[in-house]
Design a protein around this motif. Structure first.
Motif, PDB file in Angstrom:
ATOM      1  N   ILE A  51     -21.817  16.384 -17.285  1.00  0.00           N
ATOM      2  CA  ILE A  51     -21.207  16.558 -15.963  1.00  0.00           C
ATOM      3  C   ILE A  51     -22.041  17.519 -15.126  1.00  0.00           C
ATOM      4  CG2 ILE A  51     -19.175  17.439 -14.741  1.00  0.00           C
ATOM      5  CD1 ILE A  51     -17.530  16.402 -17.171  1.00  0.00           C
ATOM      6  N   MET A  52     -22.503  18.595 -15.753  1.00  0.00           N
ATOM      7  CA  MET A  52     -23.318  19.580 -15.057  1.00  0.00           C
ATOM      8  C   MET A  52     -24.623  18.944 -14.557  1.00  0.00           C
ATOM      9  SD  MET A  52     -23.211  22.849 -14.400  1.00  0.00           S
ATOM     10  CE  MET A  52     -23.587  24.438 -15.022  1.00  0.00           C
ATOM     11  N   GLN A  53     -25.271  18.152 -15.399  1.00  0.00           N
ATOM     12  CA  GLN A  53     -26.514  17.484 -14.997  1.00  0.00           C
ATOM     13  C   GLN A  53     -26.272  16.522 -13.837  1.00  0.00           C
ATOM     14  OE1 GLN A  53     -27.576  15.913 -18.824  1.00  0.00           O
ATOM     15  NE2 GLN A  53     -28.927  17.625 -19.297  1.00  0.00           N
ATOM     16  N   LEU A  54     -25.144  15.816 -13.856  1.00  0.00           N
ATOM     17  CA  LEU A  54     -24.806  14.914 -12.759  1.00  0.00           C
ATOM     18  C   LEU A  54     -24.675  15.682 -11.446  1.00  0.00           C
ATOM     19  CD1 LEU A  54     -23.818  12.207 -11.525  1.00  0.00           C
ATOM     20  CD2 LEU A  54     -21.509  12.895 -12.218  1.00  0.00           C
ATOM     21  N   TYR A  55     -23.885  16.753 -11.449  1.00  0.00           N
ATOM     22  CA  TYR A  55     -23.666  17.513 -10.222  1.00  0.00           C
ATOM     23  C   TYR A  55     -24.943  18.188  -9.727  1.00  0.00           C
ATOM     24  CZ  TYR A  55     -18.714  16.705  -9.758  1.00  0.00           C
ATOM     25  OH  TYR A  55     -17.501  16.112  -9.558  1.00  0.00           O
ATOM     26  N   ILE A  56     -25.754  18.693 -10.630  1.00  0.00           N
ATOM     27  CA  ILE A  56     -27.025  19.297 -10.214  1.00  0.00           C
ATOM     28  C   ILE A  56     -27.902  18.240  -9.554  1.00  0.00           C
ATOM     29  CG2 ILE A  56     -29.182  20.313 -11.077  1.00  0.00           C
ATOM     30  CD1 ILE A  56     -27.434  21.889 -13.104  1.00  0.00           C
ATOM     31  N   LEU A  58     -26.881  15.463  -8.043  1.00  0.00           N
ATOM     32  CA  LEU A  58     -26.282  15.059  -6.778  1.00  0.00           C
ATOM     33  C   LEU A  58     -26.490  16.085  -5.675  1.00  0.00           C
ATOM     34  CD1 LEU A  58     -22.892  13.551  -8.012  1.00  0.00           C
ATOM     35  CD2 LEU A  58     -24.868  12.292  -7.129  1.00  0.00           C
ATOM     36  N   MET A  59     -26.601  17.364  -6.057  1.00  0.00           N
ATOM     37  CA  MET A  59     -26.695  18.422  -5.058  1.00  0.00           C
ATOM     38  C   MET A  59     -28.099  19.020  -4.928  1.00  0.00           C
ATOM     39  SD  MET A  59     -23.027  20.335  -5.214  1.00  0.00           S
ATOM     40  CE  MET A  59     -23.022  20.906  -6.875  1.00  0.00           C
ATOM     41  N   THR A  60     -29.089  18.366  -5.505  1.00  0.00           N
ATOM     42  CA  THR A  60     -30.460  18.852  -5.401  1.00  0.00           C
ATOM     43  C   THR A  60     -30.848  18.994  -3.935  1.00  0.00           C
ATOM     44  OG1 THR A  60     -31.087  17.878  -7.499  1.00  0.00           O
ATOM     45  CG2 THR A  60     -32.868  18.338  -5.971  1.00  0.00           C
ATOM     46  N   GLY A  61     -31.470  20.111  -3.614  1.00  0.00           N
ATOM     47  CA  GLY A  61     -31.912  20.344  -2.242  1.00  0.00           C
ATOM     48  C   GLY A  61     -30.890  21.026  -1.356  1.00  0.00           C
ATOM     49  N   THR A  62     -29.721  21.342  -1.899  1.00  0.00           N
ATOM     50  CA  THR A  62     -28.696  22.037  -1.122  1.00  0.00           C
ATOM     51  C   THR A  62     -28.518  23.449  -1.679  1.00  0.00           C
ATOM     52  OG1 THR A  62     -26.844  21.374  -2.535  1.00  0.00           O
ATOM     53  CG2 THR A  62     -27.469  19.858  -0.757  1.00  0.00           C
ATOM     54  N   THR A  67     -27.274  27.113  -6.342  1.00  0.00           N
ATOM     55  CA  THR A  67     -26.329  28.017  -7.007  1.00  0.00           C
ATOM     56  C   THR A  67     -25.866  27.421  -8.331  1.00  0.00           C
ATOM     57  OG1 THR A  67     -25.554  28.876  -4.886  1.00  0.00           O
ATOM     58  CG2 THR A  67     -24.107  29.197  -6.776  1.00  0.00           C
ATOM     59  N   LEU A  68     -25.513  26.149  -8.314  1.00  0.00           N
ATOM     60  CA  LEU A  68     -25.039  25.492  -9.531  1.00  0.00           C
ATOM     61  C   LEU A  68     -26.105  25.490 -10.619  1.00  0.00           C
ATOM     62  CD1 LEU A  68     -22.724  24.006 -10.920  1.00  0.00           C
ATOM     63  CD2 LEU A  68     -23.624  21.885  -9.961  1.00  0.00           C
ATOM     64  N   SER A  69     -27.348  25.302 -10.242  1.00  0.00           N
ATOM     65  CA  SER A  69     -28.415  25.250 -11.249  1.00  0.00           C
ATOM     66  C   SER A  69     -28.581  26.589 -11.963  1.00  0.00           C
ATOM     67  CB  SER A  69     -29.732  24.782 -10.637  1.00  0.00           C
ATOM     68  OG  SER A  69     -30.210  25.720  -9.705  1.00  0.00           O
ATOM     69  N   LYS A  70     -28.149  27.673 -11.348  1.00  0.00           N
ATOM     70  CA  LYS A  70     -28.198  28.988 -12.018  1.00  0.00           C
ATOM     71  C   LYS A  70     -27.213  29.054 -13.189  1.00  0.00           C
ATOM     72  CE  LYS A  70     -29.613  31.465  -7.886  1.00  0.00           C
ATOM     73  NZ  LYS A  70     -29.216  32.413  -6.828  1.00  0.00           N
ATOM     74  N   PHE A  71     -26.239  28.149 -13.180  1.00  0.00           N
ATOM     75  CA  PHE A  71     -25.221  28.122 -14.232  1.00  0.00           C
ATOM     76  C   PHE A  71     -25.549  27.109 -15.334  1.00  0.00           C
ATOM     77  CE2 PHE A  71     -23.058  30.370 -10.936  1.00  0.00           C
ATOM     78  CZ  PHE A  71     -22.171  31.200 -11.582  1.00  0.00           C
ATOM     79  N   ARG A  72     -26.787  26.668 -15.408  1.00  0.00           N
ATOM     80  CA  ARG A  72     -27.208  25.725 -16.457  1.00  0.00           C
ATOM     81  C   ARG A  72     -26.918  26.268 -17.858  1.00  0.00           C
ATOM     82  NH1 ARG A  72     -30.893  21.500 -15.042  1.00  0.00           N
ATOM     83  NH2 ARG A  72     -31.557  21.671 -12.889  1.00  0.00           N
ATOM     84  N   PHE A  73     -26.897  27.576 -17.985  1.00  0.00           N
ATOM     85  CA  PHE A  73     -26.646  28.178 -19.296  1.00  0.00           C
ATOM     86  C   PHE A  73     -25.313  27.726 -19.882  1.00  0.00           C
ATOM     87  CE2 PHE A  73     -24.771  31.165 -16.309  1.00  0.00           C
ATOM     88  CZ  PHE A  73     -23.569  31.507 -16.918  1.00  0.00           C
ATOM     89  N   LEU A  74     -24.371  27.284 -19.042  1.00  0.00           N
ATOM     90  CA  LEU A  74     -23.074  26.827 -19.537  1.00  0.00           C
ATOM     91  C   LEU A  74     -23.212  25.582 -20.408  1.00  0.00           C
ATOM     92  CD1 LEU A  74     -20.785  27.317 -16.410  1.00  0.00           C
ATOM     93  CD2 LEU A  74     -20.969  28.759 -18.454  1.00  0.00           C
ATOM     94  N   MET A  75     -24.272  24.804 -20.182  1.00  0.00           N
ATOM     95  CA  MET A  75     -24.478  23.586 -20.976  1.00  0.00           C
ATOM     96  C   MET A  75     -24.761  23.927 -22.438  1.00  0.00           C
ATOM     97  SD  MET A  75     -26.538  21.007 -18.445  1.00  0.00           S
ATOM     98  CE  MET A  75     -27.871  22.095 -17.955  1.00  0.00           C
ATOM     99  N   ARG A  76     -25.244  25.130 -22.683  1.00  0.00           N
ATOM    100  CA  ARG A  76     -25.539  25.517 -24.068  1.00  0.00           C
ATOM    101  C   ARG A  76     -24.756  26.764 -24.488  1.00  0.00           C
ATOM    102  NH1 ARG A  76     -29.443  29.381 -23.951  1.00  0.00           N
ATOM    103  NH2 ARG A  76     -30.316  29.783 -21.919  1.00  0.00           N
TER     104      ARG A  76
END
Length: 160
Positions: A51-56, A58-62, A67-76
């Motif tokens: 889900i995180m990869q999908l939203y990142i 979809l929102m690339t370039g915004t 901000t969401l990409s800073k929370f990638r650590f939640l995936m692991r």
């Protein structure tokens, strides 16, 4: 090389169009049936990482995507050491992270987040909800207070 040409022509007397659909399936036996699997693509989003990869994506370039990409650590998160979890929590503590931890890592929430929230001077709606303080949540039941809540907070209020 696979031949992807249309094998049988479509009836020209009929109208044809592409249809995209989303089906949300819960865990209690819901089913989604596909009449012809050859005519569809589907993706299953069954983990936080997907889900995180999908939203990142979809929102690339915004700004939101950045901000969401800073929370990638939640995936692991489950693979992080306790020390790494504390470091990430210290850097990124926010309501969204608190809700995630309450749902996905209850022991960490109880050990680290709950004491912080209990000692917070100016608690917010989300703080009361996370702490299970239903008496404090009653103040949000008036029309005036409900109108100040965002949609997610309104849903949380219904769950309280």
């Amino acid at each position: 090389y696979e031949d992807v040409a249309l094998q049988e022509p479509l009836d020209t007397a009929l109208h044809w169009g592409e249809d995209k659909a989303v089906a949300v399936l819960n865990k209690d036996g819901a089913r989604f049936e596909v009449s012809d699997v050859r005519s569809c693509d589907f993706v299953e989003y069954d983990s936080v990482a997907k889900i995180m990869q999908l939203y990142i994506a979809l929102m690339t370039g915004t700004d939101e995507g950045e901000t969401l990409s800073k929370f990638r650590f939640l995936m692991r998160w489950p693979q992080l050491s306790d020390s790494e979890k504390h470091d990430k929590y210290s850097e990124f503590a926010c309501h969204e992270l608190h809700v995630f931890l309450a749902q996905k890592d209850r022991p960490f929430f109880e050990r680290v987040v709950r004491p912080f929230l209990e000692n917070k001077h100016a608690k917010t709606f989300v703080d009361y909800w996370l702490l299970g303080e239903t008496d404090s949540l009653k103040q949000y039941l008036s029309h005036e207070q409900i109108s100040k809540l965002n949609y997610v907070e309104r849903i949380l209020l219904l769950q309280a």
